[in-house]
Design a protein around this motif. Structure first.
Motif, PDB file in Angstrom:
ATOM      1  N   GLY A   1      45.219  44.496  35.051  1.00  0.00           N
ATOM      2  CA  GLY A   1      44.275  45.264  35.850  1.00  0.00           C
ATOM      3  C   GLY A   1      44.944  46.363  36.648  1.00  0.00           C
ATOM      4  N   LEU A   2      44.136  47.067  37.451  1.00  0.00           N
ATOM      5  CA  LEU A   2      44.640  48.186  38.241  1.00  0.00           C
ATOM      6  C   LEU A   2      45.696  47.744  39.240  1.00  0.00           C
ATOM      7  CD1 LEU A   2      44.529  51.140  39.129  1.00  0.00           C
ATOM      8  CD2 LEU A   2      42.617  50.545  40.650  1.00  0.00           C
ATOM      9  N   LYS A   3      45.447  46.609  39.894  1.00  0.00           N
ATOM     10  CA  LYS A   3      46.415  46.118  40.877  1.00  0.00           C
ATOM     11  C   LYS A   3      47.757  45.838  40.204  1.00  0.00           C
ATOM     12  CE  LYS A   3      47.099  42.521  44.361  1.00  0.00           C
ATOM     13  NZ  LYS A   3      46.515  41.310  45.015  1.00  0.00           N
ATOM     14  N   GLY A   4      47.711  45.261  39.008  1.00  0.00           N
ATOM     15  CA  GLY A   4      48.949  44.974  38.289  1.00  0.00           C
ATOM     16  C   GLY A   4      49.689  46.240  37.896  1.00  0.00           C
ATOM     17  N   ARG A   5      48.935  47.257  37.470  1.00  0.00           N
ATOM     18  CA  ARG A   5      49.578  48.520  37.070  1.00  0.00           C
ATOM     19  C   ARG A   5      50.216  49.216  38.266  1.00  0.00           C
ATOM     20  NH1 ARG A   5      44.976  48.734  33.672  1.00  0.00           N
ATOM     21  NH2 ARG A   5      43.854  50.111  35.117  1.00  0.00           N
ATOM     22  N   LEU A   6      49.521  49.176  39.407  1.00  0.00           N
ATOM     23  CA  LEU A   6      50.083  49.792  40.611  1.00  0.00           C
ATOM     24  C   LEU A   6      51.339  49.048  41.065  1.00  0.00           C
ATOM     25  CD1 LEU A   6      46.833  50.557  42.646  1.00  0.00           C
ATOM     26  CD2 LEU A   6      48.322  52.201  41.469  1.00  0.00           C
ATOM     27  N   LYS A   7      51.294  47.725  40.977  1.00  0.00           N
ATOM     28  CA  LYS A   7      52.451  46.921  41.355  1.00  0.00           C
ATOM     29  C   LYS A   7      53.626  47.208  40.423  1.00  0.00           C
ATOM     30  CE  LYS A   7      53.546  42.149  42.643  1.00  0.00           C
ATOM     31  NZ  LYS A   7      53.019  40.753  42.679  1.00  0.00           N
ATOM     32  N   TRP A   8      53.317  47.315  39.121  1.00  0.00           N
ATOM     33  CA  TRP A   8      54.372  47.634  38.158  1.00  0.00           C
ATOM     34  C   TRP A   8      54.977  49.004  38.468  1.00  0.00           C
ATOM     35  CZ3 TRP A   8      55.058  51.769  34.955  1.00  0.00           C
ATOM     36  CH2 TRP A   8      56.121  51.680  34.048  1.00  0.00           C
ATOM     37  N   ALA A   9      54.121  49.989  38.773  1.00  0.00           N
ATOM     38  CA  ALA A   9      54.611  51.340  39.043  1.00  0.00           C
ATOM     39  C   ALA A   9      55.540  51.348  40.258  1.00  0.00           C
ATOM     40  CB  ALA A   9      53.435  52.291  39.265  1.00  0.00           C
ATOM     41  N   ALA A  10      55.179  50.587  41.296  1.00  0.00           N
ATOM     42  CA  ALA A  10      56.015  50.539  42.496  1.00  0.00           C
ATOM     43  C   ALA A  10      57.384  49.937  42.170  1.00  0.00           C
ATOM     44  CB  ALA A  10      55.313  49.732  43.585  1.00  0.00           C
ATOM     45  N   HIS A  11      57.383  48.855  41.393  1.00  0.00           N
ATOM     46  CA  HIS A  11      58.658  48.217  41.045  1.00  0.00           C
ATOM     47  C   HIS A  11      59.466  49.077  40.068  1.00  0.00           C
ATOM     48  CE1 HIS A  11      58.534  44.235  43.003  1.00  0.00           C
ATOM     49  NE2 HIS A  11      57.232  44.431  43.003  1.00  0.00           N
ATOM     50  N   ALA A  12      58.766  49.785  39.180  1.00  0.00           N
ATOM     51  CA  ALA A  12      59.467  50.677  38.253  1.00  0.00           C
ATOM     52  C   ALA A  12      60.141  51.822  39.012  1.00  0.00           C
ATOM     53  CB  ALA A  12      58.491  51.235  37.217  1.00  0.00           C
ATOM     54  N   LEU A  13      59.447  52.357  40.028  1.00  0.00           N
ATOM     55  CA  LEU A  13      60.029  53.423  40.844  1.00  0.00           C
ATOM     56  C   LEU A  13      61.245  52.918  41.613  1.00  0.00           C
ATOM     57  CD1 LEU A  13      59.934  56.282  42.012  1.00  0.00           C
ATOM     58  CD2 LEU A  13      58.316  55.442  43.747  1.00  0.00           C
ATOM     59  N   ARG A  14      61.125  51.720  42.171  1.00  0.00           N
ATOM     60  CA  ARG A  14      62.259  51.147  42.904  1.00  0.00           C
ATOM     61  C   ARG A  14      63.458  50.950  41.979  1.00  0.00           C
ATOM     62  NH1 ARG A  14      62.232  45.178  45.659  1.00  0.00           N
ATOM     63  NH2 ARG A  14      61.912  44.618  43.472  1.00  0.00           N
ATOM     64  N   ALA A  15      63.211  50.433  40.779  1.00  0.00           N
ATOM     65  CA  ALA A  15      64.310  50.193  39.838  1.00  0.00           C
ATOM     66  C   ALA A  15      64.974  51.503  39.424  1.00  0.00           C
ATOM     67  CB  ALA A  15      63.788  49.442  38.610  1.00  0.00           C
ATOM     68  N   TRP A  16      64.163  52.535  39.160  1.00  0.00           N
ATOM     69  CA  TRP A  16      64.702  53.838  38.750  1.00  0.00           C
ATOM     70  C   TRP A  16      65.532  54.457  39.875  1.00  0.00           C
ATOM     71  CZ3 TRP A  16      63.641  58.631  40.993  1.00  0.00           C
ATOM     72  CH2 TRP A  16      64.184  59.736  40.305  1.00  0.00           C
ATOM     73  N   ALA A  17      64.957  54.474  41.089  1.00  0.00           N
ATOM     74  CA  ALA A  17      65.672  55.079  42.220  1.00  0.00           C
ATOM     75  C   ALA A  17      66.950  54.309  42.537  1.00  0.00           C
ATOM     76  CB  ALA A  17      64.754  55.124  43.441  1.00  0.00           C
ATOM     77  N   SER A  18      66.894  52.988  42.417  1.00  0.00           N
ATOM     78  CA  SER A  18      68.065  52.166  42.708  1.00  0.00           C
ATOM     79  C   SER A  18      69.173  52.412  41.695  1.00  0.00           C
ATOM     80  CB  SER A  18      67.672  50.685  42.713  1.00  0.00           C
ATOM     81  OG  SER A  18      66.738  50.417  43.735  1.00  0.00           O
ATOM     82  N   ARG A  19      68.800  52.543  40.431  1.00  0.00           N
ATOM     83  CA  ARG A  19      69.800  52.808  39.397  1.00  0.00           C
ATOM     84  C   ARG A  19      70.479  54.154  39.657  1.00  0.00           C
ATOM     85  NH1 ARG A  19      71.594  51.280  34.561  1.00  0.00           N
ATOM     86  NH2 ARG A  19      70.307  49.404  34.616  1.00  0.00           N
ATOM     87  N   LEU A  20      69.691  55.148  39.993  1.00  0.00           N
ATOM     88  CA  LEU A  20      70.255  56.464  40.294  1.00  0.00           C
ATOM     89  C   LEU A  20      71.203  56.389  41.480  1.00  0.00           C
ATOM     90  CD1 LEU A  20      70.222  59.569  39.846  1.00  0.00           C
ATOM     91  CD2 LEU A  20      68.315  59.664  41.472  1.00  0.00           C
TER      92      LEU A  20
END
Length: 413
Positions: A145-164
């Motif tokens: 659902g939408l909540k899951g997609r938003l949660k995934w996006a937040a964690h994906a952003l954190r993972a990307w920024a952290s890797r950088l």
């Protein structure tokens, strides 16, 4: 080994991820007790845990700003670390600035070290970026659902920024990188970091604390008349702790009198409830004793009543580069052990010849455990070899000497 700090001392401003006051031996013992023997003192900076700081940090100073229990801790901790670091700097200018297992504060540490014109050192005990990526992928599989997609996006952003941040900004700016194991050093070298700039500091034990002769066996009638097998440590779904129950079920088939004692807690009440449900669902209530949290001396009291210690660690990026403590603790206490084949455990088993190393498969673990339960001579040999190996390779006085030597080298060159 010097009994008093030498006249010439080094000071490290040390930002840590774990709660303060520290309880992990690789901070509390290594930096609190061993480093001062060699004139290396630390100003700890970080957030408070469940308990307020008690006695002063014996190896320098402790600067607690914020709390890890706060719902805003993940966002505010870099600011809190900055304020704590400013407090530490009022005491004296450090000889180096070190950050352990923090990413945003790692960037802060590199910048502050440059401004202070002191070396920046990073201590990596866990591949946090890859942990963020595992969490991102778990959400993708479990949330809808939408909540899951938003949660995934937040964690994906954190993972990307952290890797950088960690691989492009923090580690390239570190004069030296302390890592958890040789496997982690090899893994980072594949990513392009100079192996010569890394020192592996595996987990060790406090020799006095893990001296079997000083540990009183626990008085628990539930263990009487049973063949006790032990798991000492934290349980969690991410660690696949239900694997222990698969092993217990296999042991029950051949040796019904076995009792698996799981002496440890879970990171949350939900995880502990999950483990208790799994025990009941498999009909193992009479074959598994889950103690929950115990004071360390009590946990060791259970340990010395065990005939075999188990150390299953899931294979994969997160744990293959780790250095688990429990296997070394078993060996220090003279407990014959069964461990699976992550690199550090395989190394310890090969060098110590005090346990059996098998794949993380229930039947393989059960077979190795039964071999030790049925072969008293082999178990006795393993029990004799373990403490001697730990005393010569994995006590914190030995690890401390090596770490201090590294600091003296990198901070005076």
């Amino acid at each position: 080994m010097p009994s008093q700090p030498p006249e010439s001392t080094l000071s490290i401003a040390f930002i840590v991820r774990d709660p303060l006051p520290p309880i992990r031996a690789d901070v509390l013992t290594l930096f609190g007790a061993e480093m001062p023997r060699y004139g290396v003192r630390t100003e700890l900076v970080g957030q408070g845990g469940a308990d307020a700081p008690g006695s002063p940090w014996p190896a320098g100073g402790m600067h607690v700003v914020g709390s890890l229990r706060s719902r805003f801790a993940s966002v505010c901790s870099p600011l809190w670390d900055f304020l704590g670091l400013c407090r530490a700097l009022r005491e004296k200018r450090p000889d180096c600035l070190q950050v352990r297992d923090k990413i945003a504060s790692g960037v802060l540490g590199r910048v502050m070290a440059a401004l202070l014109r002191v070396p920046f050192v990073y201590w990596m005990s866990f591949p946090i970026v890859e942990g963020f990526e595992v969490r991102r992928d778990d959400i993708a599989r479990q949330e809808r659902g939408l909540k899951g997609r938003l949660k995934w996006a937040a964690h994906a952003l954190r993972a990307w920024a952290s890797r950088l941040a960690i691989y492009k900004l923090v580690l390239p700016g570190a004069r030296h990188i302390f890592v958890q194991s040789d496997a982690m050093a090899d893994w980072l070298s594949v990513k392009g970091f100079d192996r010569a700039r890394m020192t592996a500091v595996p987990m060790g034990v406090d020799a006095a604390l893990f001296d079997r002769s000083s540990v009183a066996p626990v008085d628990d009638a539930r263990l009487d008349g049973r063949r006790v097998v032990l798991y000492l440590g934290r349980i969690a779904q991410s660690r696949k702790s239900d694997f222990l129950l698969e092993v217990a079920a296999e042991l029950r088939k051949t040796m019904p009198e076995t009792l698996l004692v799981i002496a440890g807690d879970a990171p949350s009440d939900d995880e502990m409830a999950w483990m208790r449900r799994e025990i009941s669902a498999r009909g193992l209530d009479d074959h598994v004793l889950l103690t929950g949290w115990l004071p360390q001396r009590t946990a060791l009291g259970y340990a010395v009543r065990a005939e075999v210690g188990l150390s299953p660690i899931p294979r994969g990026t997160l744990f293959d580069v780790s250095s688990p403590t429990k296997l070394v603790e078993y060996l220090a206490l003279g407990i014959p052990s069964v461990a699976n084949d992550i690199p550090d455990q395989r190394l310890v088993i090969d060098e110590s010849r005090a346990g059996l190393c098998v794949p993380m498969e229930a039947m393989a673990f059960a077979a190795a455990t039964l071999q030790l339960l049925n072969d008293a001579g082999l178990a006795r040999q393993f029990a004799m070899r373990g403490p001697a190996y730990v005393k010569s390779h994995r006590t914190y006085d030995i690890l401390g000497r090596n770490v201090a030597r590294t600091y003296k080298k990198i901070l005076t060159e």
